[in-house]
Design an enzyme around this catalytic site. Structure first.
Site, PDB file in Angstrom:
ATOM      1  N   ASP A 104      -4.633   7.733  -9.737  1.00 24.41           N
ATOM      2  CA  ASP A 104      -6.030   8.080  -9.492  1.00 24.41           C
ATOM      3  C   ASP A 104      -6.060   9.486  -8.891  1.00 24.41           C
ATOM      4  O   ASP A 104      -5.391   9.740  -7.882  1.00 24.41           O
ATOM      5  CB  ASP A 104      -6.635   7.070  -8.520  1.00 24.41           C
ATOM      6  CG  ASP A 104      -8.138   7.231  -8.348  1.00 24.41           C
ATOM      7  OD1 ASP A 104      -8.631   8.380  -8.397  1.00 24.41           O
ATOM      8  OD2 ASP A 104      -8.815   6.205  -8.159  1.00 24.41           O
TER       9      ASP A 104
ATOM     10  N   ASN B 125       0.848  -1.190   0.000  1.00 16.86           N
ATOM     11  CA  ASN B 125       0.000   0.000   0.000  1.00 16.86           C
ATOM     12  C   ASN B 125       0.885   1.242   0.000  1.00 16.86           C
ATOM     13  O   ASN B 125       1.783   1.372   0.837  1.00 16.86           O
ATOM     14  CB  ASN B 125      -0.886   0.015   1.243  1.00 16.86           C
ATOM     15  CG  ASN B 125      -1.707  -1.254   1.378  1.00 16.86           C
ATOM     16  OD1 ASN B 125      -1.200  -2.279   1.821  1.00 16.86           O
ATOM     17  ND2 ASN B 125      -2.963  -1.192   0.997  1.00 16.86           N
TER      18      ASN B 125
END
Length: 252
Positions: free
Chosen positions: A125, A103
């Site tokens: 994103d 992550n």
């Protein structure tokens, strides 16, 4: 016939240049390679360059081929996607490329102070609803400072006008040095081999007629970082899970 996800996961687990450490795996256990990437993995002192949110990893592989005198680490949480670049680089015998599945929110747990020279953010994103999730937010800039050399280079390459505009305001708010900026990369004077590497997703944006934006800026170690306080028009298009899921037209 192509491999399914389970087969790809099995491949990734066996690859010598792939490190898989999702959040739960490093929550209370230190990452052994932190501070040792040069000595124990790459076995050289060449600069380390990260690609965060690498997707399939094509950009990292392309950069690794172009710059054998630099070390590249592609980072993403999606192992099945990363399999493409990890497999290609392994089959090509590339010794200057590694893949880290984790992550990005905990990226500072994997690198020591001054261990990284550059960061590439390729088609991240835009996270239009929440600034702290954007990879160019001051939240992430503070994390990058923990392992990036002073005045380390950050590259943003994006289709998103929202992400580009937000990043531009963040840079201006904090007086960060900009080396190059363009709203239309492929109609600028900076189209060179590096920026000409096109990922699978980038080609789809280009096929849809979207311009590619690019910013190259530096991140000094000193100075308090502040978020820009300005409303930015949201991207209107939907694709690849990047959607405007509310009736809002702008966001901070």
């Amino acid at each position: 016939m192509g491999k399914n996800k389970l087969e790809k996961f099995a491949d990734m687990a066996s690859y010598p240049h792939v490190f898989e450490y999702p959040y739960s795996a490093v929550d209370n256990v230190p990452f052994d390679m932190k501070g040792k990437w040069h000595k124990e993995f790459f076995k050289n002192d060449n600069p380390i360059v990260l690609e965060l949110g690498c997707g399939r990893g094509e950009y990292t592989v392309g950069l690794g081929r172009m710059f054998p005198d630099k070390n590249f680490i592609a980072v993403d949480i999606k192992g099945a996607r990363m399999w493409t670049g990890a497999t290609e680089s392994l089959q090509a015998g590339m010794k200057n490329v590694a893949f880290l599945r984790t992550n990005i929110e905990i990226i500072d747990r994997f690198f020591a102070e001054g261990e990284v020279s550059e960061i590439w953010l390729t088609f991240s994103d835009p996270q239009m609803k929440k600034a702290t999730k954007r990879l160019t937010s001051t939240y992430f800039m503070e994390r990058y400072r923990k392992f990036l050399v002073s005045n380390g280079i950050i590259h943003l390459k994006t289709d998103s006008n929202f992400m580009f505009t937000y990043t531009k305001y963040m840079i201006e708010e904090n007086g960060l040095p900009v080396e190059f900026i363009t709203e239309d990369l492929y109609h600028s004077d900076l189209v060179d081999d590096i920026l000409g590497i096109k990922t699978y997703y980038e080609q789809q944006w280009l096929d849809r007629g979207l311009s590619i934006k690019y910013i190259k800026f530096l991140l000094p170690q000193e100075g308090e970082l502040r978020e820009p306080d300005i409303e930015i028009e949201l991207d209107s298009y939907r694709s690849y899970n990047r959607s405007k899921r509310s009736g809002l037209q702008t966001s901070k």
